[in-house]
Design a protein around this motif. Structure first.
Motif, short mmCIF file in Angstrom:
data_model
loop_
_atom_site.label_atom_id
_atom_site.label_comp_id
_atom_site.label_asym_id
_atom_site.label_seq_id
_atom_site.Cartn_x
_atom_site.Cartn_y
_atom_site.Cartn_z
N PHE A 13 5.82 -41.75 -3.86
CA PHE A 13 6.91 -41.33 -4.75
C PHE A 13 7.79 -42.54 -5.09
CE2 PHE A 13 10.45 -39.14 -6.52
CZ PHE A 13 10.06 -37.86 -6.82
N GLY A 14 8.16 -43.29 -4.05
CA GLY A 14 9.01 -44.47 -4.24
C GLY A 14 8.35 -45.52 -5.11
N LEU A 15 7.04 -45.74 -4.88
CA LEU A 15 6.30 -46.71 -5.69
C LEU A 15 6.28 -46.27 -7.15
CD1 LEU A 15 3.32 -47.53 -3.28
CD2 LEU A 15 5.24 -49.03 -3.85
N LEU A 17 8.53 -44.47 -8.68
CA LEU A 17 9.87 -44.72 -9.24
C LEU A 17 10.04 -46.19 -9.60
CD1 LEU A 17 12.18 -42.56 -6.90
CD2 LEU A 17 11.78 -42.19 -9.34
#
Lengths: 150, 144
Positions: A13-15, A17
């Motif tokens: 998820f962070g990647l 974003l």
């Protein structure tokens, strides 16, 4: 095992974003500035995410158990109420002031931005304030079971 | 309104979006949980023994994403124009607002719209409208 997969999901998820450019508040504010020069990127992030999400949630809806045999916990509440709209308006004002929503702010904190850290601490205080208000409210009025909230 | 062609990044936005969708797909299909960041964080403030580890792990993933990304490519710098007092006010509003609304950009905007939830559509329209108005006031009304 569930914990490991949750970690991987958070990491991916962070990647996503970061790839999408959504950790940069200037880009969020560029999207929200429809009265000025508008950067439509965020709309395409939503399109990309929902294109994949539609398939995933269509599959999820047909199951009662996840792949790990955990209960499928999808929100069941259907009514649009003042709490939903009022909360969303308050969130939108904060989003427009800083250009941060919860996910990107946490990633910015992870990237070492002091301003991301300050925002996240304030956000946690806001969530804490809600928990106090909500605890008081549910004690006096237990109309909505907590499990029904997304 | 005019399109900001210089800063518009359609490809990276759509690809990054699809990766976000993939993460949400993984969490719901494997763990049976909705990838709503405000809900995942908010749920940690009232901890239950059997419901804490996965939340912490997900947040740890978010926090470590910049480090993992930096192993492959340079982390794209973020421009945070808001002052510290504004960030504090904004953070408080985002924290309390998302919890009352039961979701944020991820829970309502991505997962909720993917579930075709009318509640999430209403929430998304509301927070986007508030965001549009706020940025308009801050950038165009107050300076004038």
């Amino acid at each position: 095992m569930a914990t490991l997969f949750a970690f991987v999901a958070g990491l991916v998820f962070g990647l996503g974003l970061i790839i999408a450019g959504m950790v940069n508040p200037a880009k969020i504010l560029g999207f929200l500035d429809i009265a000025g020069t508008w950067d439509p990127s965020l709309a395409l992030v939503m399109v990309g995410a929902i294109a994949v999400g539609l398939v995933a949630f269509a599959l999820a809806r047909r199951r009662t158990m996840s792949a790990l045999g955990l209960p499928m916990q999808l929100p069941s509440q259907r009514t649009v109420d003042a709490r939903l709209i009022g909360g969303s308006l308050v969130f939108g004002i904060g989003w427009g002031l800083a250009g941060f929503c919860p996910g990107p702010a946490i990633v910015a904190l992870g990237a070492g931005y002091a301003k991301g850290a300050v925002f996240v601490v304030a956000m946690l205080l806001g969530m804490g304030a809600f928990a106090l208000i909500d605890r008081h409210r549910t004690r006096t009025d237990s109309a909505i079971p907590d499990a029904n909230r997304p | 309104m005019s399109i900001d062609w210089i800063n518009f990044t359609p490809w990276s936005a759509a690809i990054g979006g699809a990766v976000i969708g993939l993460a949400a797909a993984l969490l719901v299909l494997v763990n049976g949980r909705v990838a709503g960041i405000s809900g995942i964080v908010g749920g940690m403030l009232r901890p239950r023994a059997d419901d804490f580890a996965w939340r912490l792990a997900f947040i740890a993933g978010l926090l470590l994403a910049p480090m993992v990304y930096a192993m492959v490519a340079a982390f794209p710098s973020a421009t945070i124009a808001a002052s510290y007092p504004v960030l504090i006010v904004a953070g408080l509003l985002v924290g309390i607002g998302t919890r009352f609304a039961g979701g944020c950009t991820s829970g309502h905007g991505v997962c909720g719209l993917s579930r075709l939830s009318p509640r999430s559509l209403a929430a998304t329209l509301a927070f986007m409208a508030a965001g549009f108005v706020t940025v308009c006031v801050v950038r165009h009304v107050i300076p004038a």
